[in-house]
Design a protein around this motif. Structure first.
Motif, PDB file in Angstrom:
ATOM      1  N   GLY A 143       1.418  18.292  -7.202  1.00 10.77           N
ATOM      2  CA  GLY A 143       0.566  17.119  -7.314  1.00 10.77           C
ATOM      3  C   GLY A 143       0.639  16.239  -6.090  1.00 10.77           C
ATOM      4  O   GLY A 143       0.852  16.721  -4.970  1.00 10.77           O
ATOM      5  N   GLN A 144       0.512  14.924  -6.304  1.00 16.65           N
ATOM      6  CA  GLN A 144       0.516  13.952  -5.223  1.00 16.65           C
ATOM      7  C   GLN A 144       1.811  13.144  -5.255  1.00 16.65           C
ATOM      8  O   GLN A 144       2.228  12.670  -6.313  1.00 16.65           O
ATOM      9  CB  GLN A 144      -0.675  13.000  -5.367  1.00 16.65           C
ATOM     10  N   LEU A 145       2.429  13.016  -4.095  1.00 14.71           N
ATOM     11  CA  LEU A 145       3.636  12.211  -3.944  1.00 14.71           C
ATOM     12  C   LEU A 145       3.249  10.923  -3.222  1.00 14.71           C
ATOM     13  O   LEU A 145       2.564  10.957  -2.197  1.00 14.71           O
ATOM     14  CB  LEU A 145       4.677  12.986  -3.133  1.00 14.71           C
ATOM     15  N   TYR A 146       3.684   9.802  -3.754  1.00 18.59           N
ATOM     16  CA  TYR A 146       3.309   8.504  -3.181  1.00 18.59           C
ATOM     17  C   TYR A 146       4.443   7.951  -2.323  1.00 18.59           C
ATOM     18  O   TYR A 146       5.580   7.835  -2.777  1.00 18.59           O
ATOM     19  CB  TYR A 146       2.932   7.524  -4.294  1.00 18.59           C
ATOM     20  N   ILE A 147       4.088   7.621  -1.068  1.00 15.81           N
ATOM     21  CA  ILE A 147       5.040   7.122  -0.074  1.00 15.81           C
ATOM     22  C   ILE A 147       4.525   5.773   0.435  1.00 15.81           C
ATOM     23  O   ILE A 147       3.318   5.643   0.710  1.00 15.81           O
ATOM     24  CB  ILE A 147       5.163   8.095   1.111  1.00 15.81           C
ATOM     25  N   PRO A 148       5.395   4.772   0.570  1.00 15.98           N
ATOM     26  CA  PRO A 148       4.935   3.496   1.162  1.00 15.98           C
ATOM     27  C   PRO A 148       4.243   3.732   2.494  1.00 15.98           C
ATOM     28  O   PRO A 148       4.762   4.455   3.367  1.00 15.98           O
ATOM     29  CB  PRO A 148       6.232   2.711   1.326  1.00 15.98           C
ATOM     30  N   ALA A 149       3.070   3.160   2.663  1.00 18.11           N
ATOM     31  CA  ALA A 149       2.230   3.433   3.825  1.00 18.11           C
ATOM     32  C   ALA A 149       2.909   3.053   5.136  1.00 18.11           C
ATOM     33  O   ALA A 149       2.588   3.614   6.190  1.00 18.11           O
ATOM     34  CB  ALA A 149       0.894   2.694   3.692  1.00 18.11           C
ATOM     35  N   ARG A 150       3.874   2.122   5.081  1.00 13.03           N
ATOM     36  CA  ARG A 150       4.517   1.673   6.328  1.00 13.03           C
ATOM     37  C   ARG A 150       5.246   2.812   7.043  1.00 13.03           C
ATOM     38  O   ARG A 150       5.486   2.752   8.254  1.00 13.03           O
ATOM     39  CB  ARG A 150       5.476   0.523   6.044  1.00 13.03           C
ATOM     40  N   PHE A 151       5.648   3.858   6.299  1.00  5.56           N
ATOM     41  CA  PHE A 151       6.378   4.948   6.909  1.00  5.56           C
ATOM     42  C   PHE A 151       5.466   5.877   7.708  1.00  5.56           C
ATOM     43  O   PHE A 151       5.949   6.756   8.419  1.00  5.56           O
ATOM     44  CB  PHE A 151       7.137   5.741   5.843  1.00  5.56           C
ATOM     45  N   PHE A 152       4.160   5.686   7.590  1.00  4.63           N
ATOM     46  CA  PHE A 152       3.218   6.484   8.362  1.00  4.63           C
ATOM     47  C   PHE A 152       2.724   5.734   9.588  1.00  4.63           C
ATOM     48  O   PHE A 152       1.866   6.218  10.293  1.00  4.63           O
ATOM     49  CB  PHE A 152       2.030   6.895   7.491  1.00  4.63           C
ATOM     50  N   MET A 198       0.843  -1.195   0.000  1.00  6.09           N
ATOM     51  CA  MET A 198       0.000   0.000   0.000  1.00  6.09           C
ATOM     52  C   MET A 198       0.884   1.253   0.000  1.00  6.09           C
ATOM     53  O   MET A 198       1.961   1.273   0.598  1.00  6.09           O
ATOM     54  CB  MET A 198      -0.892   0.021   1.240  1.00  6.09           C
ATOM     55  N   GLN A 199       0.377   2.280  -0.695  1.00  7.64           N
ATOM     56  CA  GLN A 199       1.049   3.564  -0.683  1.00  7.64           C
ATOM     57  C   GLN A 199       0.068   4.649  -0.252  1.00  7.64           C
ATOM     58  O   GLN A 199      -1.142   4.519  -0.448  1.00  7.64           O
ATOM     59  CB  GLN A 199       1.616   3.913  -2.063  1.00  7.64           C
ATOM     60  N   LYS A 200       0.624   5.706   0.324  1.00  7.87           N
ATOM     61  CA  LYS A 200      -0.184   6.835   0.770  1.00  7.87           C
ATOM     62  C   LYS A 200       0.199   8.055  -0.058  1.00  7.87           C
ATOM     63  O   LYS A 200       1.388   8.327  -0.255  1.00  7.87           O
ATOM     64  CB  LYS A 200       0.044   7.113   2.258  1.00  7.87           C
ATOM     65  N   ALA A 201      -0.788   8.785  -0.558  1.00  8.09           N
ATOM     66  CA  ALA A 201      -0.544   9.982  -1.353  1.00  8.09           C
ATOM     67  C   ALA A 201      -0.562  11.215  -0.457  1.00  8.09           C
ATOM     68  O   ALA A 201      -1.471  11.375   0.377  1.00  8.09           O
ATOM     69  CB  ALA A 201      -1.596  10.120  -2.450  1.00  8.09           C
ATOM     70  N   ILE A 202       0.443  12.070  -0.609  1.00  5.12           N
ATOM     71  CA  ILE A 202       0.472  13.335   0.115  1.00  5.12           C
ATOM     72  C   ILE A 202       0.725  14.464  -0.883  1.00  5.12           C
ATOM     73  O   ILE A 202       1.416  14.268  -1.892  1.00  5.12           O
ATOM     74  CB  ILE A 202       1.546  13.345   1.229  1.00  5.12           C
ATOM     75  N   PRO A 203       0.192  15.668  -0.643  1.00  2.36           N
ATOM     76  CA  PRO A 203       0.442  16.787  -1.547  1.00  2.36           C
ATOM     77  C   PRO A 203       1.913  17.166  -1.542  1.00  2.36           C
ATOM     78  O   PRO A 203       2.621  17.005  -0.539  1.00  2.36           O
ATOM     79  CB  PRO A 203      -0.424  17.913  -0.971  1.00  2.36           C
TER      80      PRO A 203
END
Length: 359
Positions: A350-359, A1-6
Motif C-alpha cells: 500500500g502507501q506509506l506516509y512520510i513527513p514531507a520535510r524529509f523529501f 504535510m505528509q507524502k505517500a510512497i508505495p
C-alpha cells in the motif's frame, strides 16, 4: 504535510521490513536515509511512530531495482536501520531479507515468472556478490504458501532456494582478511572471516559462557558483551574495515561444540544483542569456518573431503542447514559454493506516509 510512497511489507526468512523499488525513494543518499528512519520510526526504543518492531530483526529495509549488470536480473540494496539511533548502515548484506527479494521482484513485474519455478539472479549491492534465488511460481504467479518450515518462524511456506555464488571475500577482498585463519586479540584466539558476511568468530568457552545459552541470558551478561565488543572493534580494524564503532560489521559470533560432528552451535550478535535465531549470511560464514582447516570453528568438527556437505548451524530457535561445496585437498580445502532454503511472506502492500520535510 505528509507524502505517500508505495511500500510492500514482507517477512523474509526470520526478519521483517518494508521493501521498496529504488525509484520510490529519494536518489540522494542522505535524504533516502532520512526517509528510511522516518519509515521505521527511528530513533526511538519502541519505534512507535513507524513500521519498526523495536528490534534489529524487524528494523530492516530492502531496496530493489532492475539490474544493468550482465547476467543479473535485479539489484538488491539492504539497509539496517538502527532502532534507537539515527543511523542507517548499508555495509552488510542480510540473507533473510534477501529471501523476499525475488518474490518482490516477480510481483512487481521486474522479472517474468515461469510456470513452475522461476530463477532470479540477484546482485547484492552491499557486498558485490551474486545470489540465485529459486521461487515457486505455479501458473506464473508467486506462491507464498507451502510445506517448507524454517526455525524461528511459525507455520510453513513455499521454499525459496538461495544459492550464494561468489560470497567469499566479497566485502574485504579475501576470505580471511587478516591473512590468517586465526588471530589472537587480547589473548583470545579468533577467526576473522569474510564469507557472505564479515564475521569475528570466537569459542564461547573463552569468554566464560557455554555457548548454548538463550539470547536473553546472553544479553544480560554485560561483562561478556563488553569483552565481545572490544574484540569486535579490534577485529574490524585488523580486517581493514576501519573504526566499526558505528557499523554493524563485523558481526561477532560465539561457537561451541555439538554432539553431532556435522553441527556447530552458534550464537550470532547483531552486533550488540544476540540474534533470536540466526542470520542467513552469518550461517554461511559460520559453516564456512566450520569446514575450513585452521579456524577456531574447525576445531569443533572433523576434517572433510572435497564434495557437497550438509552442515547444521544450531541457534536459539533451532537450526539452519547449509549445503557447502568443498574443493581441493587437505590442508588446502576451501568452500566454493553454499545454498539453503528460506521462506517469505507478503504481509501488506500500500502507501506509506512520510513527513514531507524529509523529501
Amino acid at each position: 504535510m505528509q507524502k505517500a510512497i508505495p511500500c510492500v511489507l514482507m517477512r523474509g526468512g526470520t526478519s521483517r521490513g518494508p521493501y521498496f523499488r529504488a525509484e520510490w525513494l529519494p536518489q540522494d543518499v542522505a535524504k533516502r536515509d532520512q526517509v528510511l528512519l522516518a519509515a521505521m520510526g527511528s530513533p526511538h526504543e519502541l519505534q512507535i511512530d513507524g513500521l519498526g518492531g523495536a528490534n534489529t530483526l524487524t528494523s530492516k529495509v530492502a531496496i530493489v531495482s532492475p539490474s544493468t549488470r550482465p547476467g543479473c536480473d535485479v539489484d538488491y540494496l539492504f539497509a539496517q536501520v538502527s532502532v534507537d539511533r539515527a543511523l542507517v548502515d548499508t555495509r552488510p548484506n542480510c540473507g533473510n531479507m534477501l529471501s523476499g527479494v525475488a518474490p518482490f521482484a516477480i510481483d512487481q513485474g521486474m522479472v517474468a515468472a515461469s510456470d513452475g519455478e522461476t530463477r532470479v539472479r540477484i546482485y547484492n549491492v552491499n557486498t558485490n556478490s551474486t545470489i540465485d534465488a529459486v521461487v515457486q511460481t505455479p501458473g506464473g504467479k508467486t506462491e507464498y504458501e507451502g510445506d517448507a518450515r524454517i526455525d524461528g518462524v511459525p507455520g510453513t511456506g513455499a521454499p525459496i532456494r538461495l544459492n550464494f555464488l561468489d560470497a567469499w571475500g566479497s566485502v574485504t577482498g579475501k576470505v580471511f582478511p587478516t591473512g590468517n585463519t586465526q588471530d589472537v586479540i587480547d589473548g583470545v584466539p579468533v577467526t576473522c572471516i569474510d564469507a557472505a558476511m564479515p564475521l569475528m568468530i570466537v569459542r564461547a568457552s573463552l569468554l566464560g559462557v557455554k555457548g548454548d545459552e538463550t539470547a536473553v541470558e546472553l544479553d544480560a551478561d554485560k561483562a561478556m558483551l563488553e569483552r565481545l565488543e572490544a574484540l569486535r572493534l579490534e577485529a574490524g580494524r585488523r580486517m581493514g574495515l576501519g573504526d566499526v564503532t558505528d557499523s554493524v560489521i563485523p558481526k561477532p559470533v560465539l561457537v561451541s561444540a555439538s554432539a553431532d560432528a556435522d553441527t556447530v552451535v552458534s550464537r550470532y550478535f547483531t552486533p550488540h544483542k544476540c540474534h533470536r535465531s540466526h542470520a542467513v549470511t552469518g550461517a554461511i560464514g559460520v559453516a564456512t569456518a566450520f569446514v575450513t582447516p585452521g579456524t577456531v570453528a574447525f576445531e569443533l568438527g572433523a576434517p572433510r573431503a572435497a564434495g557437497m556437505h550438509r552442515i547444521a548451524v544450531a541457534h536459539p530457535s533451532g537450526r539452519i542447514e547449509v549445503d557447502v561445496e568443498l574443493r581441493g585437498t587437505a590442508p588446502s580445502i576451501e568452500v566454493c559454493g553454499a545454498g539453503l532454503i528460506r521462506t517469505a511472506r507478503k504481509i501488506m502492500e500500500g502507501q506509506l506516509y512520510i513527513p514531507a520535510r524529509f523529501f
